[in-house]
Design an enzyme around this catalytic site. Structure first.
Site, short mmCIF file in Angstrom:
data_model
loop_
_atom_site.label_atom_id
_atom_site.label_comp_id
_atom_site.label_asym_id
_atom_site.label_seq_id
_atom_site.Cartn_x
_atom_site.Cartn_y
_atom_site.Cartn_z
CE LYS B 77 -3.95 1.87 2.63
NZ LYS B 77 -4.78 1.67 3.82
CB SER B 152 -8.05 3.58 2.85
OG SER B 152 -7.31 3.05 3.90
CB SER B 176 -8.31 0.86 5.87
OG SER B 176 -9.07 2.05 5.92
#
Lengths: 99, 469
Positions: B77, B152, B176
């Site tokens: 990420k 996210s 997330s």
């Protein structure tokens, strides 16, 4: 409903530049969100301490000694600086008159 | 090859069924052909990945004993620093920012020989539940390209779901990792707060953030978790803890009655309840429990997390790095106002403003202190529940993946998507999200919550649910 003045004040505290339309929109959105937060008024917290720890842990200490960063790290950090003089980060006047 | 689990890939590499370079090339090829449609990756490290793979292949040839993650390609990420590579956090303000050091989790993974394929898309600064808040455009759900992958960590979840990597890393502050795992039909773990170092993770809310794996199987999640966990002197909130495995017949499962009320999609509720029934048939004891303060989790989270964020994101000021608007700036204040005003997206600005307001004089007691007290009550609810049960089963989200744009205009409706995951971060507990069935032809995730450091129990329960699904 949060007033326009309050939004302007918060925006300056947060150091975020907002246009007039953005200020108005922000006021409506924040008010709606904060209205939702009002449900917390129902909760009885008289017997409770506040906590900012999710898991109880002890404070970790270390010796107060300087640990030099690796040269590559320093080099990369300096490369990201927008305006510099040698190894120093350049900023506009900090002390003095402000709008 | 792209569909194999970490364990299978490791076996394949050792038995020389394929090389790490072949494996890496296979994933890079898949990314090249699929990612234009999906948008999971913000950057791909083709050359360095192949270099790394070459090194691993040499070690395999020399018959060196290698850790299980050696030669296995992963996606990271883009709020986790990989030295020398861009790290944008999905934001314009860090569009060209180059990380100066490796996050501790990256350092650990590199030591084990993992291959980093690239950085994945995310909601800007990890603020969002759909990956629609990225400055670089949304990621699409591989199961239905008109829908969101969740957020996210949407890029990471989509990359794993579409076989563009063997596993991925994400971060979880309010759901997330778990929610995109649920929306994309993969496994996601949010570890106990403190078990994985946050050094090198761009901070959103420091008392809530944790890095965790997204994988194809529960076993893989366990493998990656073991590879990244551990006390780190650079993160003073990190700790070491042991746990032992427990046989499934002895696991007592709690199901909170407050989680199956109005608001949950009836098809999702049905699928989750069926999964719980199947688990019961294995001899587990299922008990209804109560988490009385469950309905306050959302307001508590949306007071505490923006407050912490308003402090953590103050560093993005255009002075030391990142977007720096100096052309029209008359003074220092102007640089701040313009850099942040232009460099940060709507949702980020909204949350910083909310946090700043809540922490400002006159409101601090009414909102922030109150929220921290209710946080304690939420924690106590879980403590009481864990006196009677070992793990708690809940849905991950009240909904399946929604369509792009569907919730983009109403911040509150977007926040409600995380209603089941949020309290877990507030209490610092570990939680696993794994596919347990479908609803409306889309993946549905079951959430398994454990006591602090109870990862082994949730893995055990998870593997059973996985078999039944």
């Amino acid at each position: 409903m949060i007033s326009k003045e309050e939004i302007k004040h918060i925006a300056e505290l947060a150091r975020i530049g907002l246009s007039e339309t953005e200020i108005e929109k922000m006021g409506k959105e924040l008010s709606a969100i904060l209205d939702h937060m009002d449900t917390l008024k129902k909760v009885d917290v008289s017997q409770v301490d506040s906590t900012s720890f999710s898991v109880l842990i002890e404070n970790t200490m270390r010796e107060d000694e300087i640990k030099e960063a690796e040269p590559t790290v320093i080099e990369r950090l300096l490369e990201t600086v927008p305006e510099k003089k040698g190894k120093l980060v350049k900023v506009k006047t900090v002390l003095g008159s402000n709008e | 090859m792209n569909k194999l689990t970490i364990k299978q890939l490791h076996q394949g590499l050792i038995k020389k069924e394929f090389s790490s370079q072949e494996l890496t090339k296979s994933f890079l090829k898949r990314i090249e052909s699929r990612d234009k449609k999906i948008g999971a990756f913000l950057s791909v490290f083709k050359d360095s990945a192949l270099d790394q793979a070459e090194k691993i292949d040499k070690l395999i040839a020399e018959k060196k004993e290698l850790p299980i993650l050696a030669g296995i390609p992963t996606a990271i990420k883009d709020n986790i620093l990989v030295a020398g590579e861009k790290c944008t956090s999905g934001s314009k303000i860090l569009e060209n920012y180059i990380a100066s050091f490796d996050a501790t989790v990256i350092k650990k993974l590199k030591e084990q020989g993992t291959i980093i394929l690239g950085k994945t898309n995310l909601d800007e600064f990890a603020m969002g539940s759909s990956t629609e808040n990225s400055y670089f455009g949304p990621t699409r759900n591989p199961r239905d390209l008109e829908r969101v992958p969740g957020g996210s960590s949407g890029g990471s979840a989509a990359a794993v779901a579409d076989d563009m990597c063997a596993y991925a890393l994400g971060s979880d502050t309010g759901g997330s990792i778990r929610q995109p795992a649920s929306f994309c039909g993969v496994v996601g773990l949010k570890p106990t707060y403190g078990t994985v170092s946050r050094y090198g993770l761009m901070a959103f809310a420091s008392s809530l953030d944790q890095i965790g794996p997204l994988t194809k199987t529960v076993e893989d999640a366990k493998i990656v978790f073991e590879g990244i966990r551990g006390r780190d002197p650079k993160d003073s909130t990190s700790l070491e803890k042991e746990e032992t495995e427990v046989e499934i017949k002895n696991l007592r499962v709690g199901v909170p009655k407050e989680y199956f009320v109005e608001g949950i999609d009836p098809e999702v509720e049905k699928t989750v309840k069926e999964a719980i029934k199947k688990y019961e048939k294995r001899g587990a004891i299922i008990e209804e429990i109560s988490l009385p303060h469950a309905s306050y989790a959302l307001p508590v989270y949306y007071i505490i997390s923006p407050s912490e964020a308003s402090s953590n994101l103050a560093r993005y000021d255009g002075i030391k790095y990142g977007l720096s608007k100096r052309e029209n700036a008359e003074n220092l204040l102007d640089i701040y106002l313009q850099s942040r005003g232009e460099g940060m997206g709507k949702e980020v600005r909204r949350r910083i403003m909310l946090g700043t307001y809540v922490l400002s004089a006159g409101y601090y007691d009414a909102y922030y202190i109150k929220a921290q007290k209710v946080r304690n009550l939420i924690k106590q609810d879980f403590n009481k529940a864990f006196e009677k049960v070992d793990v708690i089963f809940t849905p991950v989200s009240p909904t399946v993946a929604f369509k792009l744009g569907e919730k983009a205009t109403d911040p509150l409706s977007m926040y409600l998507v995380d209603i089941y995951t949020i309290s877990v971060n507030l209490a610092g507990l570990p939680a696993l999200s794994l596919p347990c069935g479908t609803a409306h032809n889309l993946p549905v995730g079951l959430q398994i919550i454990g006591k602090p450091f109870g990862e082994d129990k949730i893995f055990t329960a998870g593997q059973a649910v996985e078999k039944d699904a």
